[in-house]
Design an enzyme around this catalytic site. Structure first.
Site, PDB file in Angstrom:
ATOM      1  N   GLY A 100     -12.454  -3.256   1.823  1.00 17.08           N
ATOM      2  CA  GLY A 100     -13.562  -3.994   1.382  1.00 17.08           C
ATOM      3  C   GLY A 100     -14.710  -3.471   1.115  1.00 17.08           C
TER       4      GLY A 100
ATOM      5  N   ASP B 204     -11.758  -5.720  -2.713  1.00 16.86           N
ATOM      6  CA  ASP B 204     -12.662  -6.815  -2.598  1.00 16.86           C
ATOM      7  C   ASP B 204     -14.064  -6.606  -2.054  1.00 16.86           C
ATOM      8  OD1 ASP B 204     -12.838  -7.600   0.899  1.00 16.86           O
ATOM      9  OD2 ASP B 204     -10.884  -6.807   0.227  1.00 16.86           O
TER      10      ASP B 204
ATOM     11  N   MET C  25      -9.185  -2.205   8.528  1.00 19.27           N
ATOM     12  CA  MET C  25      -8.615  -2.506   9.526  1.00 19.27           C
ATOM     13  C   MET C  25      -7.844  -1.428  10.458  1.00 19.27           C
ATOM     14  SD  MET C  25      -7.498  -6.441   9.022  1.00 19.27           S
ATOM     15  CE  MET C  25      -7.074  -6.883  10.675  1.00 19.27           C
ATOM     16  N   GLU C  26      -7.634  -0.347   9.714  1.00 12.60           N
ATOM     17  CA  GLU C  26      -6.910   0.739  10.498  1.00 12.60           C
ATOM     18  C   GLU C  26      -7.424   2.240  10.551  1.00 12.60           C
ATOM     19  OE1 GLU C  26      -4.696  -2.350   8.947  1.00 12.60           O
ATOM     20  OE2 GLU C  26      -5.443  -0.870   7.380  1.00 12.60           O
TER      21      GLU C  26
ATOM     22  N   GLU D 259       0.801  -1.233   0.029  1.00 12.33           N
ATOM     23  CA  GLU D 259       0.105  -0.153  -0.002  1.00 12.33           C
ATOM     24  C   GLU D 259       0.702   1.371   0.080  1.00 12.33           C
ATOM     25  OE1 GLU D 259      -4.028  -1.774   2.283  1.00 12.33           O
ATOM     26  OE2 GLU D 259      -2.323  -0.812   3.451  1.00 12.33           O
TER      27      GLU D 259
END
Length: 232
Positions: A78, A197, A173-174, A12
């Protein structure tokens, strides 16, 4: 202006890192910060590691050590909004935790004591991001991004998020941990990520296959946004 950029994974940050001129590397607390100029603009690019604790630690170190004026969180996510497909861009207007529950004490689901229920992105940064999206002719959705320490690839986890946050456009997640730190430091932030995704039972396969696509798209957006913020 100095712009802070945060990505969790090597994939990333690598495209942006390779474009930084006069690059210097700072290793702190398990994180790496790359400083220098991106197309003439002072930047500090953080590779934080995955998850909320790593992101919060890295964001704090970045803010304390490099003193950026704004923070951009980049990377993959996602998709939850029905119109999103791989490579599309999501821009936060708000970030919330999807795995925090102190409702027994009267707080909203996702809200931690002493904190707002959600962390609002900066209006000027949102407007600049949307201007870049229009110029680059990218497909994008703006809205709520939710974060937690879980990769969502099953119907149970997905159903819980949709139930608690029906308006959410993406999950990762962050971002909310970064937003939380920016809130505490009173530093403007925005999340600009690309979809790797859709958060379903096959999302782990899609993520592995399309992470590079998401990284390329999100890096393109961040480079454009840095230019926009520095020069208008």
């Amino acid at each position: 202006m100095k712009i802070g950029i945060i990505g969790a994974m090597e994939e990333e940050v690598t495209l942006l890192r390779d474009k930084i001129e006069n690059r210097q590397t700072i290793s702190l607390g398990g994180c790496e910060i790359y400083t220098g100029q991106l197309n003439g603009t002072e930047v500090a690019l953080l590779k934080s590691g995955i998850g909320k604790v790593a992101a919060a630690l890295g964001a704090t170190l970045l803010l304390e050590h490099c003193k950026p004026d704004v923070i951009i969180n980049t990377g993959s996510a996602g998709g939850l909004a029905p119109t999103l497909k791989v490579g599309d861009i999501v821009v936060s207007d708000e970030a919330r935790y999807h795995d925090a529950d102190v409702t027994a004490f009267g707080y909203e689901y996702g809200q931690l004591p002493g904190c707002p229920a959600g962390f609002k992105a900066d209006d000027k940064l949102i407007a600049a991001a949307e201007a870049c999206i229009a110029e680059l002719n990218l497909n994008a959705v703006r809205g709520l991004i939710v974060s937690g320490d879980a990769f969502i690839n099953g119907s149970v986890g997905l159903a819980k998020i949709r139930h608690n946050f029906p308006q959410a456009i993406a999950v990762e997640m962050e971002a909310t941990a970064i937003a939380h730190v920016c809130h505490n430091f009173n530093v403007p932030f925005v999340v600009v990520r690309a979809i790797s995704d859709v958060a379903d039972q096959q999302s782990h396969l899609s993520f592995d296959e399309f992470l590079a696509v998401a990284a390329k798209q999100s890096s393109l957006m961040v480079e454009s946004l840095v230019q926009k913020l520095a020069h208008g």
